[in-house]
Design an enzyme around this catalytic site. Structure first.
Site, mmCIF file in Angstrom:
data_model
loop_
_atom_site.group_PDB
_atom_site.id
_atom_site.type_symbol
_atom_site.label_atom_id
_atom_site.label_comp_id
_atom_site.label_asym_id
_atom_site.label_seq_id
_atom_site.Cartn_x
_atom_site.Cartn_y
_atom_site.Cartn_z
ATOM 1 N N ASP A 52 0.824 -1.226 0.000
ATOM 2 C CA ASP A 52 0.000 0.000 0.000
ATOM 3 C C ASP A 52 0.853 1.268 0.000
ATOM 4 O O ASP A 52 0.585 2.205 -0.755
ATOM 5 C CB ASP A 52 -1.074 -0.001 1.110
ATOM 6 C CG ASP A 52 -0.566 -0.139 2.527
ATOM 7 O OD1 ASP A 52 0.660 -0.376 2.721
ATOM 8 O OD2 ASP A 52 -1.395 -0.016 3.457
ATOM 9 N N SER A 83 -14.805 3.015 26.469
ATOM 10 C CA SER A 83 -14.737 1.718 25.797
ATOM 11 C C SER A 83 -15.107 0.614 26.759
ATOM 12 O O SER A 83 -14.575 0.544 27.877
ATOM 13 C CB SER A 83 -13.319 1.470 25.281
ATOM 14 O OG SER A 83 -13.190 0.099 24.945
ATOM 15 N N GLY A 140 -4.167 -6.403 18.612
ATOM 16 C CA GLY A 140 -2.790 -6.892 18.498
ATOM 17 C C GLY A 140 -2.670 -8.153 17.668
ATOM 18 O O GLY A 140 -1.648 -8.836 17.694
ATOM 19 N N SER A 146 -7.430 -0.997 15.188
ATOM 20 C CA SER A 146 -7.288 0.471 15.208
ATOM 21 C C SER A 146 -8.099 1.110 14.090
ATOM 22 O O SER A 146 -8.799 2.104 14.307
ATOM 23 C CB SER A 146 -5.830 0.890 15.027
ATOM 24 O OG SER A 146 -5.004 0.176 15.870
ATOM 25 N N GLU A 178 -4.357 8.567 11.833
ATOM 26 C CA GLU A 178 -3.372 7.607 12.362
ATOM 27 C C GLU A 178 -1.943 8.070 12.061
ATOM 28 O O GLU A 178 -1.055 7.992 12.911
ATOM 29 C CB GLU A 178 -3.633 6.209 11.792
ATOM 30 C CG GLU A 178 -2.719 5.169 12.414
ATOM 31 C CD GLU A 178 -3.297 3.768 12.466
ATOM 32 O OE1 GLU A 178 -4.515 3.597 12.286
ATOM 33 O OE2 GLU A 178 -2.504 2.835 12.692
ATOM 34 N N ASP A 190 -5.821 -0.738 5.696
ATOM 35 C CA ASP A 190 -6.748 -1.119 6.764
ATOM 36 C C ASP A 190 -8.002 -0.246 6.751
ATOM 37 O O ASP A 190 -9.125 -0.732 6.919
ATOM 38 C CB ASP A 190 -6.061 -0.997 8.130
ATOM 39 C CG ASP A 190 -4.748 -1.739 8.182
ATOM 40 O OD1 ASP A 190 -4.516 -2.599 7.316
ATOM 41 O OD2 ASP A 190 -3.940 -1.444 9.084
ATOM 42 N N TYR A 247 8.557 -1.857 10.749
ATOM 43 C CA TYR A 247 7.637 -1.419 9.689
ATOM 44 C C TYR A 247 8.179 -0.139 9.051
ATOM 45 O O TYR A 247 8.298 -0.026 7.822
ATOM 46 C CB TYR A 247 6.244 -1.178 10.292
ATOM 47 C CG TYR A 247 5.172 -0.783 9.295
ATOM 48 C CD1 TYR A 247 4.309 -1.740 8.766
ATOM 49 C CD2 TYR A 247 5.010 0.542 8.878
ATOM 50 C CE1 TYR A 247 3.316 -1.394 7.851
ATOM 51 C CE2 TYR A 247 4.034 0.900 7.967
ATOM 52 C CZ TYR A 247 3.186 -0.072 7.467
ATOM 53 O OH TYR A 247 2.209 0.285 6.561
HETATM 54 C C1 GLA Z 1 -0.387 -2.670 8.477
HETATM 55 C C2 GLA Z 1 -0.567 -1.245 7.942
HETATM 56 C C3 GLA Z 1 -1.108 -1.269 6.515
HETATM 57 C C4 GLA Z 1 -0.281 -2.180 5.617
HETATM 58 C C5 GLA Z 1 -0.071 -3.528 6.279
HETATM 59 C C6 GLA Z 1 0.862 -4.408 5.502
HETATM 60 O O1 GLA Z 1 -1.630 -3.289 8.610
HETATM 61 O O2 GLA Z 1 -1.455 -0.523 8.772
HETATM 62 O O3 GLA Z 1 -1.164 0.043 5.994
HETATM 63 O O4 GLA Z 1 0.939 -1.574 5.267
HETATM 64 O O5 GLA Z 1 0.452 -3.408 7.595
HETATM 65 O O6 GLA Z 1 0.306 -4.769 4.297
#
Ligand code: GLA
Length: 406
Positions: A52, A83, A140, A146, A178, A190, A247
């Site tokens: 992405d 929550s 998690g 999220s 985010e 996501d 990441y």
């Molecule tokens: C997480 C990130 C997404 C994407 C995935 C990997 O979920 O929030 O934006 O990069 O990892 O595909």
């Protein structure tokens, strides 16, 4: 296959029953009835991982698991959040809209507060609100709890304030929240899945063309049950601590490689040009990152074409290839996800792969319906042999994106 993921009381039942349960929860906290009840789901990505933020392709589905949100507007510039899953379940987090600045809110409340900030940052003069959340999206587990939180807030505000924003625009707003307010450098996968997926379909996403009116990003019918198949989600219940840094590091590596190759993004490197491009890159890990992204984009297109042709079983080997690419080239899998994938395939799955950002979380396995229990049991046994807890398995039914409950 039974749902063993410990879902909460609001996860089952008709929309009416869920609406009633969440309304009751809201009333017990705020003392009045909410104006609206919305829900936004978690997701699994069928294929297309880390593509992405390289402007590439993905193919997620929404889960039946969702964040439910009961909400009413307030006129005094205050945002109140509660929550049902918060450790301090009697607590209300109270924030002044005028105090909302990036980085100012700790913990889970940053996600909903970030969306309100993002709406205002985009020029929508939205007021405060009382928000009550009840979610059964495992946290998690790489299933986008999220994004579910964010997209529920964005959709409820859109409704309450009559903003007229499309699901795609709400996803972009949620991602902005985010990225900037929470400070997580995620891509759009996501939030698009949570906002835009439809029941019975996967969502093919081309990040360069996410407006569905352009015809590129589109729903791809996915009738697993009709084909006698099950998409198992197996949550390893592991989340390795270095995931966030790793990441960001992968993302920087991709941007560096694209710059060296003189491309706007790795999506612009065609599969046919991969070998020649790799020779132009230093052999310090960048080549492997690029190989994953380019082959992964190709896999998304291949899987989508197979689903279009009704060849559901044929996607299995591509899923497993995608896992090998994440394990060997992108280096984002771990012992637990590798064991779960290998065991699922050895136990008869047509294909399996880790799903989501990596370093733990969940795998998906495409299995014949009759073999689903055996595959889940095999993974459980393999974990027991290692002395690892879990895993938890459930069936992923392609479900609807964010929607209002009546
Ligand atoms: C997480 C990130 C997404 C994407 C995935 C990997 O979920 O929030 O934006 O990069 O990892 O595909």
């Amino acid at each position: 296959m039974t749902d063993q993921d410990g879902t909460g009381p609001v996860s089952t039942g008709t929309d009416g029953a869920v609406h009633e349960a969440v309304t009751k929860g809201y009333e017990s906290v705020y003392g009045t009835a909410p104006q609206v009840v919305w829900q936004a789901p978690g997701r699994v990505n069928v294929i297309g991982e880390h593509t992405d933020y390289n402007d590439g392709f993905m193919l997620p589905i929404a889960l039946p698991h969702a964040t439910r949100l009961a909400a009413s507007l307030r006129g005094d510039g205050v945002l109140r959040l509660h929550s049902a899953q918060s450790p301090d379940s009697s607590g209300i987090t109270e924030l002044a809209l005028s105090d909302l600045v990036p980085g100012s809110v700790p913990g889970w409340a940053a996600y909903p507060a970030g969306v309100v900030w993002a709406l205002r940052d985009a020029g929508h003069d939205v007021p405060g609100a009382d928000l009550y959340f009840d979610s059964d999206v495992p946290v998690g587990a790489g299933l986008s709890s999220s994004a579910a939180l964010e997209c529920a807030v964005a959709a409820a505000y859109n409704d309450l304030c009559g903003l007229g924003l499309t699901p795609t625009q709400l996803a972009l707003l949620s991602q902005h929240a985010e990225n900037v307010f929470v400070g997580v450098p995620c891509g759009i996968l996501d939030q698009l899945a949570s906002s835009c997926c439809e029941e019975g379909a996967a969502l093919f996403v081309d990040v360069r063309s996410i407006d569905p009116a352009e015809g590129r990003t589109r729903q791809v019918p996915l009738d697993l049950a009709g084909a006698g198949l099950v998409l198992l989600v197996i949550d390893t219940q592991v989340k390795h601590a270095h995931a966030d840094g790793a990441y960001a590091e992968r993302r920087r590596g991709c941007e560096k490689a694209a710059a060296i190759l003189g491309l706007p993004a790795l999506r612009d490197l065609p599969y046919a040009g991969l070998d020649a491009a790799l020779e132009r890159l230093p052999d310090d890990g960048l080549r492997a990152l690029v190989r994953h992204i380019v082959t992964e984009d190709a896999r998304v297109e291949q899987v989508t074409a197979l689903l279009d042709a009704g060849e559901l079983r044929a996607i299995g080997p591509l899923l497993t290839e995608g896992h090998a690419s994440m394990r060997d080239d992108y280096r984002i899998s771990c012992a637990e996800t590798d064991l779960a994938v290998d065991t699922a395939v050895a136990a008869g799955a047509l294909g399996a792969r880790m799903t989501g950002g990596g370093f733990g979380g969940s795998i998906i396995a495409l299995v014949e319906k009759a073999g689903a229990e055996a595959v889940a049991a095999a993974v459980t046994s393999a974990f027991a042999v290692q002395g690892w807890t879990g895993p938890r398995a459930f069936t992923a039914v392609p479900s609807a994106g964010a929607r209002r409950l009546e």
